[in-house]
Design a protein around this motif. Sequence first.
Motif, PDB file in Angstrom:
ATOM      1  N   PRO A  58       0.573 -13.949   5.752  1.00 27.21           N
ATOM      2  CA  PRO A  58       0.947 -12.948   4.809  1.00 27.21           C
ATOM      3  C   PRO A  58       1.479 -11.642   5.263  1.00 27.21           C
ATOM      4  N   ILE A  59       1.903 -10.869   4.650  1.00 30.16           N
ATOM      5  CA  ILE A  59       2.543  -9.471   5.019  1.00 30.16           C
ATOM      6  C   ILE A  59       1.970  -8.557   4.360  1.00 30.16           C
ATOM      7  N   LEU A  60       1.700  -7.589   5.115  1.00 33.81           N
ATOM      8  CA  LEU A  60       1.307  -6.008   4.663  1.00 33.81           C
ATOM      9  C   LEU A  60       2.365  -5.174   4.601  1.00 33.81           C
ATOM     10  N   THR A  61       2.720  -4.576   3.490  1.00 26.52           N
ATOM     11  CA  THR A  61       4.106  -3.646   3.501  1.00 26.52           C
ATOM     12  C   THR A  61       3.318  -2.211   3.132  1.00 26.52           C
ATOM     13  N   GLY A  62       3.337  -0.995   3.901  1.00 27.67           N
ATOM     14  CA  GLY A  62       2.784   0.222   3.642  1.00 27.67           C
ATOM     15  C   GLY A  62       4.062   1.223   3.578  1.00 27.67           C
ATOM     16  N   TYR A  63       3.611   2.147   2.602  1.00 24.60           N
ATOM     17  CA  TYR A  63       4.787   3.230   2.399  1.00 24.60           C
ATOM     18  C   TYR A  63       4.070   4.536   2.511  1.00 24.60           C
ATOM     19  N   SER A  64       4.489   5.487   3.346  1.00 21.86           N
ATOM     20  CA  SER A  64       4.006   6.828   3.457  1.00 21.86           C
ATOM     21  C   SER A  64       4.823   7.612   2.647  1.00 21.86           C
TER      22      SER A  64
ATOM     23  N   VAL B 115       0.804  -1.127  -0.202  1.00 21.46           N
ATOM     24  CA  VAL B 115       0.015   0.112   0.189  1.00 21.46           C
ATOM     25  C   VAL B 115       0.989   1.269  -0.027  1.00 21.46           C
ATOM     26  N   PHE B 116       0.790   2.278  -0.953  1.00 25.91           N
ATOM     27  CA  PHE B 116       1.257   3.521  -0.923  1.00 25.91           C
ATOM     28  C   PHE B 116       0.312   4.546  -0.562  1.00 25.91           C
TER      29      PHE B 116
ATOM     30  N   LEU C   9      -7.857   0.492   5.895  1.00 26.09           N
ATOM     31  CA  LEU C   9      -7.041  -0.805   5.715  1.00 26.09           C
ATOM     32  C   LEU C   9      -7.369  -1.867   6.656  1.00 26.09           C
ATOM     33  N   HIS C  10      -7.470  -1.492   7.866  1.00 23.83           N
ATOM     34  CA  HIS C  10      -7.817  -2.438   8.829  1.00 23.83           C
ATOM     35  C   HIS C  10      -8.845  -3.518   8.563  1.00 23.83           C
TER      36      HIS C  10
ATOM     37  N   SER D  38      -4.823  11.576   1.862  1.00 20.89           N
ATOM     38  CA  SER D  38      -5.122  10.422   2.449  1.00 20.89           C
ATOM     39  C   SER D  38      -5.769   9.477   1.388  1.00 20.89           C
ATOM     40  N   SER D  39      -4.992   9.655   0.176  1.00 27.72           N
ATOM     41  CA  SER D  39      -5.405   8.537  -1.088  1.00 27.72           C
ATOM     42  C   SER D  39      -4.508   7.315  -0.831  1.00 27.72           C
ATOM     43  N   ALA D  40      -4.870   6.335  -1.449  1.00 28.22           N
ATOM     44  CA  ALA D  40      -4.059   5.009  -1.327  1.00 28.22           C
ATOM     45  C   ALA D  40      -4.076   4.304  -2.637  1.00 28.22           C
ATOM     46  N   ILE D  41      -2.817   3.690  -2.996  1.00 27.53           N
ATOM     47  CA  ILE D  41      -2.737   2.654  -4.240  1.00 27.53           C
ATOM     48  C   ILE D  41      -2.369   1.359  -3.482  1.00 27.53           C
ATOM     49  N   MET D  42      -3.405   0.272  -3.875  1.00 30.09           N
ATOM     50  CA  MET D  42      -3.004  -0.967  -3.136  1.00 30.09           C
ATOM     51  C   MET D  42      -2.883  -2.003  -4.064  1.00 30.09           C
ATOM     52  N   ILE D  43      -1.750  -2.719  -3.973  1.00 29.72           N
ATOM     53  CA  ILE D  43      -1.357  -3.694  -4.938  1.00 29.72           C
ATOM     54  C   ILE D  43      -1.472  -5.162  -4.127  1.00 29.72           C
TER      55      ILE D  43
END
Length: 432
Positions: free
Chosen positions: A279-285, A32-33, A78-79, A309-314
């Motif tokens: 699984p892993i959740l990786t987030g980038y601010s 997530v970005f 996201l939660h 507070s927009s987000a791109i989720m891959i």
Amino acid sequence: MRLKAPRAVIAVAALANVLSVAACRELQHVTVFWNSGAYSPMYTETNGLSFLTPYWVHGAGTMTNEGLKQSYALGQYLHNRYAQLLTQPCYKGALYVKSTDDDIAISSALAVVAGMSPILQFDKWNGSDTAWRPIPIRVSSPNDDDYLSLPKGGDEYNSLRDKIFSSDWMTDYGNNQSDLFQTLYDKTKMTWNVTNIYKIATDVLMIRQQPTLSLFSSILGGDDVIDALQQVYSIYLGSLFTDFSGQYTTAVSKLQGGVLLNRVVQDIQSRANVSRTMPILTGYSVPTTTMVGLLVTLGNYDWVAPDMSSAIMIELYSNNGTYQIEVYYRNGVSTINPLRIYECNFSCPLENFTDIAERFLAADVGGGSSSNATADVNGNDDSSDDSSITACDGILIGFISALAVMSFLSIGVNIYLLVKARASKKSKTDGR
């Protein structure tokens, strides 16, 4: 008498077969970005808006309470969206968050993680008033190759950017905005054009985000002026990474968003190639400019700047030994939009997604091995094989076991019915 399985057994077996196929589509990993929530203006001393400085009690370029609420709400979203990944308190290996070395991005990361990881009652550490537990946030070192901060400089990129901003299309566009630029000059006594508009646009748009200061929009001429300013700002952001015709998209992306996208793909490949028990959740601010650069590389920038507070989720899914990528874009609090990545279907096979990413990889950019990419994210080497049973394997084994039990029961029932029928037949014969 022909043995015949009871209808209930047949129905359950058929249902088990359908459910086993559906259950095997499992969410394995999410990258997530996101950009920050609203923050206080940072250029007021140089853009003619210095009279607003006293209204920001925490200083220039800091997240406001409204912005913190926006970031926290994104974390809650996201939660809820990834509840299956965040069913336990987030410990090392379950959640990895990294921020650019910027106060706004770091504050945003902290707020998003707080919303993403509400603690359970037993884990509260400071009484009932603190429903939050610190989660580690990694920060890009100024001395590192900060691939999260876009655009990155360099002679080649600067040359491409200059060509974009000096193109005939951009010149004509700027001339068409002369009335807006004149209005801004009348209000600030400063000269504005497309190339420097961000210094006033970002501050004015942040003022609009602050409900208590909405009155100040009238100082610049009202909402119509601010709407026009936002459109020019969107054009400016997109032009950092491409031109309106798309002529420079590939060349710029190889220096900007393509580098970032291929780092993400390396990490995803490592997770797909190594069996994991969780699984892993990786987030980038990241800054808004990084969001735009990534959207351009993915072929999905619509010349509308991402809201706060927009987000791109891959998302990475596994399905019977194959892997698919799905990408979603949440622009502020608007509806979540699935993104189609070029010619790939919405649910894109990982191999195809990788091929698309490699189009935007410069020849002299080293990729590194998949195991190295994993070590970069998790802080340890995860290249060793993990023979643990995955969730999908467990479900299949459970269904197979259930079907075996039902088969034995069916055979037992039929044998019992056959024996009983023969006994009844013999009884009737003896009675005669």
